[in-house]
Each structure stands twice: as C-alpha cells, then as structure tokens.
Motif scaffolding. Structure first.
Motif, PDB file in Angstrom:
ATOM      1  N   LEU A 357     -37.429 -20.679  37.114  1.00  0.00           N
ATOM      2  CA  LEU A 357     -38.124 -20.916  35.849  1.00  0.00           C
ATOM      3  C   LEU A 357     -37.827 -19.806  34.848  1.00  0.00           C
ATOM      4  N   LYS A 358     -37.649 -18.578  35.364  1.00  0.00           N
ATOM      5  CA  LYS A 358     -37.374 -17.477  34.440  1.00  0.00           C
ATOM      6  C   LYS A 358     -36.036 -17.678  33.742  1.00  0.00           C
ATOM      7  N   SER A 359     -35.030 -18.110  34.495  1.00  0.00           N
ATOM      8  CA  SER A 359     -33.722 -18.333  33.876  1.00  0.00           C
ATOM      9  C   SER A 359     -33.790 -19.461  32.846  1.00  0.00           C
ATOM     10  N   LEU A 360     -34.558 -20.479  33.144  1.00  0.00           N
ATOM     11  CA  LEU A 360     -34.694 -21.559  32.177  1.00  0.00           C
ATOM     12  C   LEU A 360     -35.422 -21.090  30.923  1.00  0.00           C
ATOM     13  N   GLU A 361     -36.434 -20.225  31.098  1.00  0.00           N
ATOM     14  CA  GLU A 361     -37.146 -19.694  29.937  1.00  0.00           C
ATOM     15  C   GLU A 361     -36.246 -18.800  29.091  1.00  0.00           C
ATOM     16  N   LYS A 362     -35.415 -17.991  29.757  1.00  0.00           N
ATOM     17  CA  LYS A 362     -34.490 -17.140  28.995  1.00  0.00           C
ATOM     18  C   LYS A 362     -33.509 -17.974  28.188  1.00  0.00           C
ATOM     19  N   ALA A 363     -32.970 -19.023  28.806  1.00  0.00           N
ATOM     20  CA  ALA A 363     -32.034 -19.867  28.074  1.00  0.00           C
ATOM     21  C   ALA A 363     -32.728 -20.541  26.891  1.00  0.00           C
ATOM     22  N   ASP A 364     -33.968 -20.921  27.068  1.00  0.00           N
ATOM     23  CA  ASP A 364     -34.707 -21.550  25.973  1.00  0.00           C
ATOM     24  C   ASP A 364     -34.946 -20.558  24.842  1.00  0.00           C
ATOM     25  N   LYS A 365     -35.299 -19.313  25.192  1.00  0.00           N
ATOM     26  CA  LYS A 365     -35.522 -18.302  24.144  1.00  0.00           C
ATOM     27  C   LYS A 365     -34.230 -18.007  23.378  1.00  0.00           C
ATOM     28  N   LYS A 366     -33.101 -17.922  24.107  1.00  0.00           N
ATOM     29  CA  LYS A 366     -31.826 -17.694  23.419  1.00  0.00           C
ATOM     30  C   LYS A 366     -31.501 -18.832  22.462  1.00  0.00           C
ATOM     31  N   ARG A 367     -31.772 -20.028  22.879  1.00  0.00           N
ATOM     32  CA  ARG A 367     -31.502 -21.184  22.018  1.00  0.00           C
ATOM     33  C   ARG A 367     -32.370 -21.142  20.761  1.00  0.00           C
ATOM     34  N   GLN A 368     -33.632 -20.768  20.919  1.00  0.00           N
ATOM     35  CA  GLN A 368     -34.512 -20.689  19.749  1.00  0.00           C
ATOM     36  C   GLN A 368     -34.078 -19.576  18.801  1.00  0.00           C
ATOM     37  N   GLN A 369     -33.692 -18.408  19.354  1.00  0.00           N
ATOM     38  CA  GLN A 369     -33.252 -17.292  18.506  1.00  0.00           C
ATOM     39  C   GLN A 369     -31.976 -17.646  17.746  1.00  0.00           C
ATOM     40  N   LYS A 370     -31.060 -18.329  18.408  1.00  0.00           N
ATOM     41  CA  LYS A 370     -29.827 -18.733  17.734  1.00  0.00           C
ATOM     42  C   LYS A 370     -30.125 -19.696  16.599  1.00  0.00           C
ATOM     43  N   GLY A 371     -31.081 -20.594  16.802  1.00  0.00           N
ATOM     44  CA  GLY A 371     -31.441 -21.523  15.730  1.00  0.00           C
ATOM     45  C   GLY A 371     -32.041 -20.800  14.534  1.00  0.00           C
ATOM     46  N   ARG A 372     -32.871 -19.748  14.804  1.00  0.00           N
ATOM     47  CA  ARG A 372     -33.454 -18.985  13.690  1.00  0.00           C
ATOM     48  C   ARG A 372     -32.375 -18.270  12.896  1.00  0.00           C
ATOM     49  N   GLU A 373     -31.408 -17.677  13.579  1.00  0.00           N
ATOM     50  CA  GLU A 373     -30.332 -16.971  12.870  1.00  0.00           C
ATOM     51  C   GLU A 373     -29.525 -17.940  12.004  1.00  0.00           C
ATOM     52  N   GLN A 374     -29.246 -19.111  12.497  1.00  0.00           N
ATOM     53  CA  GLN A 374     -28.502 -20.083  11.694  1.00  0.00           C
ATOM     54  C   GLN A 374     -29.281 -20.488  10.453  1.00  0.00           C
ATOM     55  N   ARG A 375     -30.590 -20.683  10.611  1.00  0.00           N
ATOM     56  CA  ARG A 375     -31.391 -21.049   9.426  1.00  0.00           C
ATOM     57  C   ARG A 375     -31.443 -19.923   8.414  1.00  0.00           C
ATOM     58  N   GLN A 376     -31.520 -18.642   8.868  1.00  0.00           N
ATOM     59  CA  GLN A 376     -31.535 -17.507   7.921  1.00  0.00           C
ATOM     60  C   GLN A 376     -30.206 -17.385   7.186  1.00  0.00           C
ATOM     61  N   GLN A 377     -29.099 -17.633   7.902  1.00  0.00           N
ATOM     62  CA  GLN A 377     -27.793 -17.582   7.247  1.00  0.00           C
ATOM     63  C   GLN A 377     -27.659 -18.659   6.185  1.00  0.00           C
ATOM     64  N   GLN A 378     -28.164 -19.846   6.475  1.00  0.00           N
ATOM     65  CA  GLN A 378     -28.099 -20.913   5.465  1.00  0.00           C
ATOM     66  C   GLN A 378     -28.919 -20.560   4.237  1.00  0.00           C
ATOM     67  N   LYS A 379     -30.094 -19.973   4.438  1.00  0.00           N
ATOM     68  CA  LYS A 379     -30.912 -19.561   3.284  1.00  0.00           C
ATOM     69  C   LYS A 379     -30.222 -18.466   2.491  1.00  0.00           C
ATOM     70  N   GLY A 380     -29.545 -17.519   3.156  1.00  0.00           N
ATOM     71  CA  GLY A 380     -28.858 -16.439   2.451  1.00  0.00           C
ATOM     72  C   GLY A 380     -27.695 -16.940   1.619  1.00  0.00           C
ATOM     73  N   THR A 381     -26.908 -17.873   2.085  1.00  0.00           N
ATOM     74  CA  THR A 381     -25.777 -18.411   1.322  1.00  0.00           C
ATOM     75  C   THR A 381     -26.265 -19.211   0.124  1.00  0.00           C
ATOM     76  N   GLN A 382     -27.403 -19.869   0.248  1.00  0.00           N
ATOM     77  CA  GLN A 382     -27.929 -20.618  -0.903  1.00  0.00           C
ATOM     78  C   GLN A 382     -28.485 -19.687  -1.968  1.00  0.00           C
ATOM     79  N   GLY A 383     -29.089 -18.513  -1.595  1.00  0.00           N
ATOM     80  CA  GLY A 383     -29.677 -17.586  -2.577  1.00  0.00           C
ATOM     81  C   GLY A 383     -28.641 -16.733  -3.279  1.00  0.00           C
ATOM     82  N   ASN A 384     -27.596 -16.280  -2.617  1.00  0.00           N
ATOM     83  CA  ASN A 384     -26.563 -15.427  -3.215  1.00  0.00           C
ATOM     84  C   ASN A 384     -25.459 -16.295  -3.808  1.00  0.00           C
TER      85      ASN A 384
END
Length: 464
Positions: A357-384
């Motif tokens: 279960l721990k490995s599955l939770e880690k993979a889930d957290k990595k997936r969520q963090q990667k999604g947040r970074e992609q959304r922040q990059q999209q917001k940055g390209t639209q603002g600049n």
C-alpha cells in the motif's frame, strides 16, 4: 414438466396427451408394461379399466361392459350420481388386475360402475363448463364456512361433468357439525353436496409442488398410502431434531424419513445395547452418535468436549469390564483417517511483483505532484506574454552571453530628417467591395475638399 418422453405417438405438450414418465401430464401415472403382449384368450382378458379424474388426483375402477377398445389417454363417459361423469383412461389390460389385487378390489363386484361410451364433443363441452366453476365455488364455500364459524378448511371442490353433484374436500382436526353448511351449499350451488374429509398429506398430493430434494412431491407423483412418521426415525438416522428441516410442505414430518429406516435398523443390530454410558478412570463417557458406515461409536468425557471414536469390539470389552466392576484406564480411541485425498491448497504467488500500500500511495502522490506542476506551467505561459522585438535585441545585463556589438553614434535629428524625405500618399485603386463599405464615409467629405497631408514637422529652430 417436459413431454419429450411421451411414447404414445401423440403431439407433445402438457395437456394430458400421453403418459409422460415424469408424471407432469398426469399425476399418479402407472406404466403399463404388459401393453405390448398379445392377448391369448379374449374371454379371460381383464374387463376392468382404471379411470383417473382431475389430472390423476383421484382414480377409480370401472367395468368395460361393451368390450370397447380404449387406449391410455382416451376420454370416456362413465356412470355418475344421477348422471354421467367424464374421466381419462389411465390403465388397461392385465396391469389393471395387479392394481386390483394391490388395492383389494374384487374384479367381479356387482357394485362396480360401468363405462357408458366414448366421450362425445357435447360431453366434453359440458364437462369443461362445469370445471370452470370449481374455482369460484371454492372461494364461495370458504366464505360461507367462515361465516358459520366452523373450524375447518375447504381444500378443493370437484364438480361432476354434468354439474349435478359436487364433492367438497375439507381438512379439520376435530369433528365438525356441517349439517347446516350442507343445506347452504345445496341452495347456493344447486347441486347434490358430498363432504369428504382428507388429511394434510392428501391435500399436498392434490395441490402438488417441489420438495426440498428438487423433485416433485412423492404424494403427488407415486405415493398412495401414507404411513405414520415420528421423530424416532430421525434419531435412528442420526439426524438433528429440527422441526423446520424435517417437515414437508404439508406441515408434517417428511414421508421420506421412512424410506431408509429399515436399512438403518438392520445395521444397528450389530451395535451393543445399553452402551450409552461407560466407566473409565477419567470419568463416565457418554455416547454421542453411532456411525453405521465406519462401525464406530463416538463418546465424550465430562472434563472435555473432545469426541473419542471407539470400535464396536472396544465398547463391548469396556462394557464387560464394567459389569465385573473393573474400570479401564483409557478409552483407546481410534484415529479416524478419511479415504479422500487431501486437497493441497495453492500457495500465494506474486506474479506482478512486490506491491504494498505504501508503494501505491507514493505513486499516487507523485502523479498528483506532476499534475500540479503541469498546471502551474500552463498558468505561467499564459501570464507572461512575449516582449517586443526591441527588448529581445537589447542585452539584459552584464551576464548576457555573446560578444557585444559596438554602439554606433546617433546622428542628430536634422540629418535624420534630411535623409528621410517626406512621403506623399498616393491613392491606390481599391476593390469594389471596399468602395461600397467606405461609401458612407466618402459622402460626408468629398475627395476634393480633403486636406493635403501635413508635412512632417522638423526640429530646426531657424525654420520656425
């Protein structure tokens, strides 16, 4: 039930077309295994025919005085009470004599009724009309019995084919005075009334159903005589005394408890009697059950709940020692080994690898963090937004890479003005579509009154 086993050559279908071996078309069927044998002497042949009524729920014997040839399944008109009745031929030939002997009926009795004729179309129509009245008569008869507060249950109503007589089958625990009830029934239904008391087992046979074994009820298919059943039969067979499991659809003990009772009684004769309790050093052992298949007797000691299987010879020996006031040390129980091979339980095999279960939770957290970074990059390209070209050409600081180009001296504004002569606007021909669009603006100010373009202002103070 299906009619694929009908051997009469008639069309299939559950309408009493033939004699199904399953008993679905006609209950209480009897297989005529002598039907294909040739008759040696016509004078000594059986002249009695078995007739069934109401799909085999009731059967009776009638004399074939006209010596007509009838087959199984034929509808015939027979003598009734001050009229006629219609029944179905269920058995003919020499097999009828065996049934007469089984039920104790005299073949040459003068009281036996006769067969009148083969049923005509008119007889069948009248019979079907009167049969359709049975359901309404049953409902009405129950309501009348309830109004009179009689402790009885109306089970079935059977009306004669000509509609002149009706038989009311009822169930009652005690004696019932139904003299007033008969008068009401006779005036209500305008028939001759006959009351017949039956038991709960006979009612189950008339109604029919499926037993706990998955087959049709024995009382509805082949069982005609009902023997008494008590809980002693269940005790001999080591069955738990559970009323719900031992009772049938009629509410009484199942008739099948008597089927294997004789076999159990024969097997129990080899077991010693008066061996319910035996004495050993640990205490008094109490008999729990007898296993007739393995010839073992199971005992329980008072200080434990463990069951000890003993052989018949060991029990007889301990019993004889106790009669001599000798108490043995142990029971000497037998180890019971089953003849069936043990099924090896399959071990768990991890095919996909070590997953927790721990490995599955880690993979889930990595997936969520990667999604947040992609959304922040999209917001940055639209603002600049991209800067003008001039800003891109200019160096941004001393850290700018590459060799710096020498800065050319700027010329005074007068020279810049001299180098760039004033440009005159020339009217280029426009397409007709644009002319129509600018028609409204041209009407306000004609082209002749337009002002010439202003010359470029110079920064020379002498000209001013």
């Amino acid at each position: 039930m299906g009619c694929g086993t009908c051997g009469t050559g008639k069309p299939s279908g559950c309408q009493s077309n033939g004699g199904c071996s399953t008993g679905g078309c006609n209950r209480m069927n009897t297989y005529d295994w002598l039907m294909n044998l040739p008759i040696s002497d016509a004078e000594t042949a059986c002249r009695v025919v078995e007739i069934s009524f109401n799909q085999g729920s009731r059967k009776d014997f009638y004399r074939n005085s006209a010596l007509q040839l009838f087959e199984k399944g034929d509808l015939v008109s027979i003598e009734g009470v001050s009229g006629f009745d219609v029944g179905e031929v269920s058995l003919t030939g020499e097999a009828v004599r065996l049934q007469l002997k089984k039920k104790g009926v005299d073949e040459f009795s003068t009281e036996m009724k006769k067969i009148l004729r083969r049923a005509t179309d008119r007889d069948i129509d009248i019979w079907k009309q009167n049969k359709a009245r049975e359901k309404e008569a049953l409902i009405r008869s129950r309501a009348i019995a309830k109004q009179l507060n009689l402790n009885m249950k109306m089970s079935q109503v059977e009306i004669q084919a000509d509609g002149k007589k009706a038989t009311f089958f009822y169930i009652a625990d005690d004696r019932v005075d139904f003299r007033e009830l008969i008068k009401i029934y006779a005036s209500e239904f305008r028939v001759k009334v006959e009351m017949r008391q039956i038991g709960s087992r006979q009612e189950a046979g008339k109604v029919g159903g499926i037993g706990s074994c998955g087959r049709e009820l024995c009382c509805a298919t082949w069982l005609t005589d009902f023997k008494s059943v008590n809980t002693t039969a269940a005790r001999y067979q080591n069955l738990s005394i559970n009323q719900t499991k031992l009772s049938g659809q009629c509410g009484r003990l199942k008739c099948c408890l008597n089927y294997e009772l004789d076999t159990y009684l024969d097997a129990l004769q080899e077991f010693p009697e008066n061996a319910d309790m035996i004495q050993v050093q640990r205490g008094t052992a109490t008999l729990i059950k007898k296993d007739i298949f393995k010839n073992l007797m199971w005992y329980v000691l008072p200080d434990s709940s463990k069951q000890y299987p003993l052989t018949i010879e060991r029990v007889k020996k301990i019993r004889s020692l106790n009669n001599q006031n000798i108490i043995p040390d142990e029971l000497e129980a037998v180890e019971v080994v089953s003849g069936k091979p043990k099924e090896v339980e399959p071990e768990f095999v991890d095919v996909v690898g070590h997953i927790t279960l721990k490995s599955l939770e880690k993979a889930d957290k990595k997936r969520q963090q990667k999604g947040r970074e992609q959304r922040q990059q999209q917001k940055g390209t639209q603002g600049n937004r991209p800067l003008p070209t001039l800003n891109k050409q200019l160096p941004r600081g001393p850290q700018a890479q590459g060799p710096q180009k020498p800065v050319q001296p700027q010329k005074p504004p007068q020279q810049q003005q001299q180098q760039r002569p004033p440009q005159k606007r020339t009217q280029q021909p426009r397409p007709p579509g644009q002319q129509q669009q600018q028609k409204g603006t041209n009407q306000q100010r004609p082209p002749q009154q337009r002002r010439p373009p202003n010359p470029p202002k110079s920064n020379d103070p002498q000209k001013d």
